[in-house]
Motif scaffolding. Sequence first.
Motif, PDB file in Angstrom:
ATOM      1  N   UNK A  92       0.829  -1.207   0.000  1.00  0.00           N
ATOM      2  CA  UNK A  92       0.000   0.000   0.000  1.00  0.00           C
ATOM      3  C   UNK A  92       0.865   1.260   0.000  1.00  0.00           C
ATOM      4  N   UNK A  93       1.798   1.289   0.896  1.00  0.00           N
ATOM      5  CA  UNK A  93       2.693   2.446   1.000  1.00  0.00           C
ATOM      6  C   UNK A  93       3.479   2.628  -0.296  1.00  0.00           C
ATOM      7  N   UNK A  94       3.898   1.509  -0.835  1.00  0.00           N
ATOM      8  CA  UNK A  94       4.674   1.557  -2.064  1.00  0.00           C
ATOM      9  C   UNK A  94       3.868   2.154  -3.211  1.00  0.00           C
ATOM     10  N   UNK A  95       2.665   1.655  -3.364  1.00  0.00           N
ATOM     11  CA  UNK A  95       1.794   2.144  -4.434  1.00  0.00           C
ATOM     12  C   UNK A  95       1.512   3.634  -4.267  1.00  0.00           C
ATOM     13  N   UNK A  96       1.295   4.037  -3.054  1.00  0.00           N
ATOM     14  CA  UNK A  96       1.020   5.447  -2.802  1.00  0.00           C
ATOM     15  C   UNK A  96       2.237   6.306  -3.143  1.00  0.00           C
ATOM     16  N   UNK A  97       3.375   5.822  -2.781  1.00  0.00           N
ATOM     17  CA  UNK A  97       4.597   6.569  -3.097  1.00  0.00           C
ATOM     18  C   UNK A  97       4.757   6.691  -4.600  1.00  0.00           C
ATOM     19  N   UNK A  99       2.432   6.923  -6.561  1.00  0.00           N
ATOM     20  CA  UNK A  99       1.468   7.942  -6.984  1.00  0.00           C
ATOM     21  C   UNK A  99       1.971   9.351  -6.663  1.00  0.00           C
ATOM     22  N   UNK A 100       3.058   9.403  -5.951  1.00  0.00           N
ATOM     23  CA  UNK A 100       3.596  10.706  -5.586  1.00  0.00           C
ATOM     24  C   UNK A 100       3.159  11.147  -4.207  1.00  0.00           C
ATOM     25  N   UNK A 101       2.506  10.254  -3.494  1.00  0.00           N
ATOM     26  CA  UNK A 101       2.047  10.586  -2.142  1.00  0.00           C
ATOM     27  C   UNK A 101       3.133  10.196  -1.142  1.00  0.00           C
ATOM     28  N   UNK A 102       3.461  11.114  -0.298  1.00  0.00           N
ATOM     29  CA  UNK A 102       4.501  10.844   0.692  1.00  0.00           C
ATOM     30  C   UNK A 102       3.895  10.201   1.927  1.00  0.00           C
ATOM     31  N   UNK A 103       4.473   9.089   2.311  1.00  0.00           N
ATOM     32  CA  UNK A 103       3.972   8.376   3.488  1.00  0.00           C
ATOM     33  C   UNK A 103       5.008   8.420   4.591  1.00  0.00           C
ATOM     34  N   UNK A 104       4.557   8.706   5.754  1.00  0.00           N
ATOM     35  CA  UNK A 104       5.469   8.738   6.885  1.00  0.00           C
ATOM     36  C   UNK A 104       4.819   8.057   8.066  1.00  0.00           C
ATOM     37  N   UNK A 105       5.459   7.038   8.534  1.00  0.00           N
ATOM     38  CA  UNK A 105       4.934   6.315   9.687  1.00  0.00           C
ATOM     39  C   UNK A 105       3.505   5.837   9.436  1.00  0.00           C
ATOM     40  N   UNK A 106       3.299   5.230   8.289  1.00  0.00           N
ATOM     41  CA  UNK A 106       1.985   4.683   7.911  1.00  0.00           C
ATOM     42  C   UNK A 106       0.908   5.752   7.845  1.00  0.00           C
ATOM     43  N   UNK A 107       1.300   6.972   7.617  1.00  0.00           N
ATOM     44  CA  UNK A 107       0.318   8.054   7.533  1.00  0.00           C
ATOM     45  C   UNK A 107       0.621   8.951   6.336  1.00  0.00           C
ATOM     46  N   UNK A 108      -0.418   9.391   5.658  1.00  0.00           N
ATOM     47  CA  UNK A 108      -0.252  10.261   4.502  1.00  0.00           C
ATOM     48  C   UNK A 108       0.174  11.657   4.947  1.00  0.00           C
ATOM     49  N   UNK A 109       1.296  12.106   4.430  1.00  0.00           N
ATOM     50  CA  UNK A 109       1.763  13.452   4.770  1.00  0.00           C
ATOM     51  C   UNK A 109       0.929  14.479   4.012  1.00  0.00           C
ATOM     52  N   UNK A 110       0.556  15.536   4.685  1.00  0.00           N
ATOM     53  CA  UNK A 110      -0.263  16.577   4.077  1.00  0.00           C
ATOM     54  C   UNK A 110      -1.591  16.004   3.586  1.00  0.00           C
ATOM     55  N   UNK A 111      -2.107  15.106   4.374  1.00  0.00           N
ATOM     56  CA  UNK A 111      -3.361  14.434   4.016  1.00  0.00           C
ATOM     57  C   UNK A 111      -4.480  15.441   3.785  1.00  0.00           C
ATOM     58  N   UNK A 112      -4.518  16.433   4.590  1.00  0.00           N
ATOM     59  CA  UNK A 112      -5.567  17.443   4.481  1.00  0.00           C
ATOM     60  C   UNK A 112      -5.570  18.123   3.115  1.00  0.00           C
ATOM     61  N   UNK A 113      -4.385  18.314   2.578  1.00  0.00           N
ATOM     62  CA  UNK A 113      -4.266  18.990   1.288  1.00  0.00           C
ATOM     63  C   UNK A 113      -4.501  18.040   0.116  1.00  0.00           C
ATOM     64  N   UNK A 114      -4.149  16.789   0.307  1.00  0.00           N
ATOM     65  CA  UNK A 114      -4.313  15.802  -0.764  1.00  0.00           C
ATOM     66  C   UNK A 114      -5.698  15.169  -0.758  1.00  0.00           C
ATOM     67  N   UNK A 115      -6.456  15.481   0.259  1.00  0.00           N
ATOM     68  CA  UNK A 115      -7.779  14.881   0.404  1.00  0.00           C
ATOM     69  C   UNK A 115      -8.656  15.166  -0.818  1.00  0.00           C
ATOM     70  N   UNK A 116      -9.294  14.135  -1.275  1.00  0.00           N
ATOM     71  CA  UNK A 116     -10.149  14.230  -2.464  1.00  0.00           C
ATOM     72  C   UNK A 116     -11.582  13.870  -2.072  1.00  0.00           C
ATOM     73  N   UNK A 117     -12.449  14.830  -2.076  1.00  0.00           N
ATOM     74  CA  UNK A 117     -13.824  14.602  -1.646  1.00  0.00           C
ATOM     75  C   UNK A 117     -14.728  14.302  -2.839  1.00  0.00           C
ATOM     76  N   UNK A 118     -15.177  13.071  -2.971  1.00  0.00           N
ATOM     77  CA  UNK A 118     -16.016  12.661  -4.110  1.00  0.00           C
ATOM     78  C   UNK A 118     -17.317  13.450  -4.175  1.00  0.00           C
ATOM     79  N   UNK A 119     -17.880  13.752  -3.034  1.00  0.00           N
ATOM     80  CA  UNK A 119     -19.148  14.481  -3.017  1.00  0.00           C
ATOM     81  C   UNK A 119     -18.995  15.831  -3.699  1.00  0.00           C
ATOM     82  N   UNK A 120     -17.810  16.385  -3.611  1.00  0.00           N
ATOM     83  CA  UNK A 120     -17.570  17.695  -4.219  1.00  0.00           C
ATOM     84  C   UNK A 120     -16.972  17.551  -5.613  1.00  0.00           C
TER      85      UNK A 120
END
Length: 124
Positions: A92-97, A99-120
């Motif tokens: 999972x971490x590998x695939x995310x990386x 994708x260009x997503x930085x993972x640190x300690x099993x957590x998405x860095x800057x998750x708030x900014x990368x968050x993608x809201x389908x409803x919107x």
Amino acid sequence: MTKKTKENPKKQQVKEYTFFEDVFAVVIQIPKGRVTSYGAIANYLGTKMSARMVGWAMNASHSSLQNIPAQRVVNRNGMLTGKNHFATPKRMEELLKKDGVVIKNDTVVDFNNLFWNPAIEIGF
DNA sequence: CGTGTGACCGGCG
DNA sequence: ACGCCGGCCACAC
């Protein structure tokens, strides 16, 4: 996607539960480099209280013929809680990386900014 | 057919 | 800030 999930008061013979397909359809549309949460998907499907079902649906994602980027779905904290359900916990971490997503300690860095809201994003 | 469980979430002490 | 508890829906035993 099918949008037929919200009305189901009496579990009629709507056996073709589109829940999976709906969830998959949303997950597939997650742009590369972005992530979303189970709750957000559940909310988009109209059952925000049932975020668990989304996770359960993801568990069945491996059964789908399509390639479901389940790695882009994390919990509300941005933590990769479902990594243990992948082929290997590191997958999972590998695939995310990738994708260009930085993972640190099993957590998405800057998750708030990368968050993608389908409803919107989808509802636009 | 009853009970337990889950890749969750929000509220409350 | 942290931990516990209830809720939700579908499935496995």
